[in-house]
Design an enzyme around this catalytic site. Structure first.
Site, PDB file in Angstrom:
ATOM      1  N   GLU A   2       0.725  -1.232   0.396  1.00 59.27           N
ATOM      2  CA  GLU A   2      -0.490  -0.333  -0.840  1.00 59.27           C
ATOM      3  C   GLU A   2       1.212   0.988   0.096  1.00 59.27           C
ATOM      4  OE1 GLU A   2      -3.739  -0.131   2.509  1.00 59.27           O
ATOM      5  OE2 GLU A   2      -3.429  -1.657   2.413  1.00 59.27           O
TER       6      GLU A   2
HETATM    7  C1  LIG Z   1       2.424  -9.518   1.341  1.00 60.93           C
HETATM    8  C2  LIG Z   1       2.237  -8.183  -0.147  1.00 60.93           C
HETATM    9  C3  LIG Z   1       1.278  -8.617  -0.060  1.00 60.93           C
HETATM   10  C4  LIG Z   1       0.807  -7.751  -0.837  1.00 60.93           C
HETATM   11  N1  LIG Z   1      -0.964  -7.122  -1.334  1.00 60.93           N
HETATM   12  C5  LIG Z   1      -1.261  -6.708  -2.760  1.00 60.93           C
HETATM   13  C6  LIG Z   1      -2.451  -6.269  -2.950  1.00 60.93           C
HETATM   14  O1  LIG Z   1      -3.209  -7.313  -2.012  1.00 60.93           O
HETATM   15  N2  LIG Z   1      -2.910  -5.461  -4.170  1.00 60.93           N
HETATM   16  C7  LIG Z   1      -1.669  -5.090  -5.052  1.00 60.93           C
HETATM   17  O2  LIG Z   1      -2.250  -4.217  -5.814  1.00 60.93           O
HETATM   18  N3  LIG Z   1       0.090  -5.225  -4.474  1.00 60.93           N
HETATM   19  C8  LIG Z   1      -0.324  -6.196  -3.551  1.00 60.93           C
HETATM   20  N4  LIG Z   1       1.172  -6.090  -3.155  1.00 60.93           N
HETATM   21  C9  LIG Z   1       2.069  -5.304  -3.575  1.00 60.93           C
HETATM   22  C10 LIG Z   1       2.528  -4.308  -3.030  1.00 60.93           C
HETATM   23  O3  LIG Z   1       1.846  -3.017  -2.596  1.00 60.93           O
HETATM   24  C11 LIG Z   1       3.981  -4.051  -3.604  1.00 60.93           C
HETATM   25  O4  LIG Z   1       5.042  -4.811  -3.156  1.00 60.93           O
HETATM   26  C12 LIG Z   1       4.668  -2.338  -3.633  1.00 60.93           C
HETATM   27  O5  LIG Z   1       4.094  -1.146  -4.437  1.00 60.93           O
HETATM   28  C13 LIG Z   1       6.053  -2.198  -4.106  1.00 60.93           C
HETATM   29  O6  LIG Z   1       6.386  -2.417  -5.744  1.00 60.93           O
HETATM   30  P1  LIG Z   1       7.178  -3.244  -5.268  1.00 60.93           P
HETATM   31  O7  LIG Z   1       7.189  -4.415  -4.560  1.00 60.93           O
HETATM   32  O8  LIG Z   1       7.720  -4.075  -7.188  1.00 60.93           O
HETATM   33  O9  LIG Z   1       8.851  -3.068  -5.480  1.00 60.93           O
HETATM   34  P2  LIG Z   1       9.632  -1.653  -6.507  1.00 60.93           P
HETATM   35  O10 LIG Z   1       8.647  -0.348  -6.591  1.00 60.93           O
HETATM   36  O11 LIG Z   1      10.044  -2.503  -7.353  1.00 60.93           O
HETATM   37  O12 LIG Z   1      10.205  -1.054  -5.318  1.00 60.93           O
HETATM   38  C14 LIG Z   1      11.687  -1.209  -4.808  1.00 60.93           C
HETATM   39  C15 LIG Z   1      12.360  -0.307  -3.967  1.00 60.93           C
HETATM   40  O13 LIG Z   1      12.505   0.631  -4.590  1.00 60.93           O
HETATM   41  C16 LIG Z   1      12.242   1.917  -4.239  1.00 60.93           C
HETATM   42  N5  LIG Z   1      11.671   2.627  -5.109  1.00 60.93           N
HETATM   43  C17 LIG Z   1      10.889   2.188  -6.148  1.00 60.93           C
HETATM   44  N6  LIG Z   1      10.579   3.560  -6.783  1.00 60.93           N
HETATM   45  C18 LIG Z   1      11.393   5.027  -6.147  1.00 60.93           C
HETATM   46  C19 LIG Z   1      11.439   5.839  -6.154  1.00 60.93           C
HETATM   47  N7  LIG Z   1      10.937   6.885  -7.634  1.00 60.93           N
HETATM   48  N8  LIG Z   1      12.707   6.786  -5.779  1.00 60.93           N
HETATM   49  C20 LIG Z   1      12.686   6.007  -4.537  1.00 60.93           C
HETATM   50  N9  LIG Z   1      12.639   4.812  -4.493  1.00 60.93           N
HETATM   51  C21 LIG Z   1      12.228   3.866  -5.628  1.00 60.93           C
HETATM   52  C22 LIG Z   1      10.911   1.041  -2.878  1.00 60.93           C
HETATM   53  O14 LIG Z   1      10.865   2.202  -2.018  1.00 60.93           O
HETATM   54  C23 LIG Z   1      11.103  -0.137  -2.669  1.00 60.93           C
HETATM   55  O15 LIG Z   1      12.267   0.242  -1.558  1.00 60.93           O
HETATM   56  C24 LIG Z   1       1.049  -6.356  -2.303  1.00 60.93           C
HETATM   57  C25 LIG Z   1       2.727  -7.300  -1.894  1.00 60.93           C
HETATM   58  C26 LIG Z   1       3.403  -7.857  -0.943  1.00 60.93           C
HETATM   59  C27 LIG Z   1       4.413  -8.888  -0.576  1.00 60.93           C
END
Ligand SMILES: Cc1cc2nc3c(=O)[nH]c(=O)nc-3n(C[C@H](O)[C@H](O)[C@H](O)COP(=O)(O)OP(=O)(O)OC[C@H]3O[C@@H](n4cnc5c(N)ncnc54)[C@H](O)[C@@H]3O)c2cc1C
Length: 587
Positions: free
Chosen positions: A399
């Protein structure tokens, strides 16, 4: 006072964002004082729900530990959640729900999280985000069709935004919905890590409409539609009993009325749902912290070393004190945001983001420190600490990650002052309008001069607090003006590159987090009867402890705006990226 956010003590302007006003140096007193009380209409019902949650979840630690091992909640447990009405918490009574306010809902999730985070998440993913779109954007027909089933739990909801290539950058999703000639849509795509993915039969799905460059739209998709499947459960670090799966859509035919909200407004809808749902996650964090404090206090008193209880040691007292201040602060800020939502404020996105960042990080600190107090016992699966710590870890990731939310807080807050700086107006509009989407979109205005200072005067709050909180109030008055000055410095100094100046943006976000949380704490303590009672005196001590620590942090962040080692840190990180390892091994 700036006209844009003028207000009086009695007449609250519901279009004003109090956190954004802080970037002008304004504390809009009437948006912090008086501290919100529980709505009497909700109070009796809330009390009943809390009691039934206690009756249902109390004493089930062995179950929660087992389901954590198994990686799933059993079907009869989900059935009991249905019977208790826990899927209908925020659905209006006319549709068969309980009709709790946002603040009361957050309080219920807090209570569930005191026992187990996975329980909280099954309910929370359904209400906070899975079905929230129907409440916020659904047509009357959609509400009539779905809300009764969602309230009873006959339908369990999930929110499907994330994809393999699209996490934080939510606007880049590839799932697509193509219009059928006779009406309706064909949906294709795969969603990743969807909470409730395996148990839901109602999905709010975001997809690109009208081709690769098309805008996003939101859809209601039922599991029964041919082509909808969910993958196996993910094997996770924490919240293991909560269902997390992929959800796949292969040539799914959607009826015309499955479109949720206006076509092409899917990004806005997704953000609105997430903003509105943040108090659920905030409430859950507060509940977890209360459990950590309870466990740690008992453990510290019982455990004897060096001939005395470890509760007598200063380092242990420091931890308990920090956890308690954090918990009180998180509870105050989550309550404040719930109140903004319930009283019809139109702009609470920055406040909601602040509450999520603060509460989720505070919960992680509490989980870590309570495990440290229990030490060896804390590390053992026999005790709940390690599970609590694993469960807490997700809170700063989903979120909206803490990083993305800090960028959002800082850039959204600077939008107002940015547009006031008239020479920058046209160039800044794009990036500030959509901070998450638009990093790097600023047009070239290098060399332009910023002529206007943004500090516009400050409403005094010292009069709103009792004598013993006066010094604390002065801290927040002073540093809100400092934030406005820093904002001006940032905009002047970095011009078009402000959106990419993440070291600076993080500092700005951290200052406004301290200000907004601190003001919520002050408001709460000043709503108490200022007397000699231990309860009040300790609450005043919390306000004082928070203010003093916040002052040190804000001071450090503000100083670092002018003098820092950012370039060295960047260069070092680039060096390590190039080597892809730690390059200074010694034998
Ligand atoms: C257990 C679990 C439940 C989930 N449930 C849902 C759900 O119900 N529905 C849904 O849609 N999604 C869900 N998610 C997905 C979750 O919302 C995403 O994991 C989250 O938004 C982060 O995306 P990512 O993991 O791809 O990380 P990325 O976006 O790849 O980010 C990786 C890292 O880079 C950082 N980063 C990225 N962009 C930037 C920037 N511009 N500047 C600085 N730092 C940056 C991030 O903060 C993070 O530390 C879930 C995830 C998990 C693990």
């Amino acid at each position: 006072m700036n006209d844009n956010h003028a207000s009086t003590d009695t007449e609250v302007d519901r279009n004003v964002s109090p956190a954004k006003a802080l970037f002008y140096g304004d504390i809009v007193k009437s948006l912090f004082w008086p501290f919100p009380e529980t709505n009497p209409e909700n109070e009796e019902m809330l009390q009943m729900v809390l009691e039934s949650v206690d009756r249902f979840l109390e004493g089930r630690d062995d179950d929660f530990r087992q389901w954590d091992e198994d990686g799933a909640q059993p079907g009869d447990f989900i059935e009991s959640l249905r019977e208790l009405g826990l899927f209908g918490l925020i659905i209006p009574e006319e549709y068969g729900g309980i009709g709790l306010s946002n603040a009361a809902y957050s309080r219920v999730l807090q209570q569930c999280s005191r026992y187990d985070s996975s329980v909280s998440l099954t309910i929370g993913a359904h209400s906070s985000i899975g079905m929230k779109g129907v409440l916020l954007f659904g047509t009357d027909a959609q509400k009539e069709t779905y809300l009764p089933k969602l309230a009873s739990g006959e339908m369990i909801a999930a929110f499907c935004l994330t994809e393999a290539g699209s996490g934080s950058d939510a606007a880049s999703i590839k799932a697509n919905a193509v219009r059928k000639p006779g009406g309706g849509w064909i949906l294709n795509g795969e969603k990743l890590w969807i909470t409730n993915g395996g148990i839901a039969n109602f999905y709010t799905v975001f997809a690109r409409t009208d081709g690769d460059t098309g805008k996003l739209s939101a859809f209601i998709v039922e599991r029964d539609y041919p082509g909808v499947t969910s993958g196996p459960k993910e094997d996770k670090l924490g919240i293991r009993a909560s269902s997390t799966t992929t959800v796949n859509f292969a040539d799914v035919e959607l009826p015309e009325d499955s479109l949720l909200g206006p076509e092409g407004k899917g990004f806005m809808i997704a953000m609105a749902i997430l903003n509105n749902g943040r108090t659920g996650l905030g409430g859950g964090s507060v509940g977890g912290m209360k459990t950590c404090i309870e466990l740690a206090a008992k453990q510290a008193k019982e455990r004897k070393q060096f001939g005395q209880s470890i509760a007598d040691f200063g380092m242990i007292k420091q931890k308990i004190s920090d956890m308690t201040v954090d918990c009180f602060a998180a509870e105050s800020v989550v309550r404040m945001v719930g109140h903004y939502i319930d009283s019809g404020h139109s702009d609470y996105s920055v406040e909601a983001a602040i509450s999520k960042v603060f509460a989720s990080e505070a919960m992680n600190r509490a989980a870590n420190e309570s495990l440290q107090i229990a030490a060896g016992n804390g590390y053992m699966k026999e005790f709940p600490y390690e599970r609590i710590m694993r469960d807490a870890r997700i809170l700063t990731i989903f979120e909206g990650t803490s990083e993305i939310l800090r960028l959002f807080i800082a850039l959204s807050g600077m939008k107002g002052p940015g547009t006031l700086l008239r020479d920058l107006q046209s160039a800044t509009e794009d990036i500030f309008n959509s901070p998450i989407k638009g990093f790097g979109l600023l047009s070239d205005y290098a060399g332009r001069k910023i002529t206007q200072v943004t500090s516009l005067g400050n409403e005094r709050i010292v009069g709103a607090v009792s004598e013993d909180l006066r010094d604390d109030a002065l801290i927040f008055e002073k540093y809100s003006l400092e934030l406005a000055r820093m904002t001006d410095v940032l905009l002047r100094r970095h011009g078009k590159s402000i959106a990419n100046r993440q070291f600076a943006l993080k500092r700005a976000a951290d200052v406004v987090i301290d200000l907004f949380v601190g003001l919520s704490v002050l408001s709460r303590v000043s709503s108490m009867e200022a007397d000699e009672s231990e309860q009040y005196q300790q609450a005043a001590a919390i306000a004082h402890l928070f203010s003093q620590k916040a002052k040190r942090r804000m001071n450090q962040n503000l100083r670092a705006m002018l003098r820092n080692e950012d370039e060295s840190a960047k260069s070092l990180a680039d060096h390590v990226f190039e080597a892809e390892r730690y390059p200074w091994d010694v034998l």
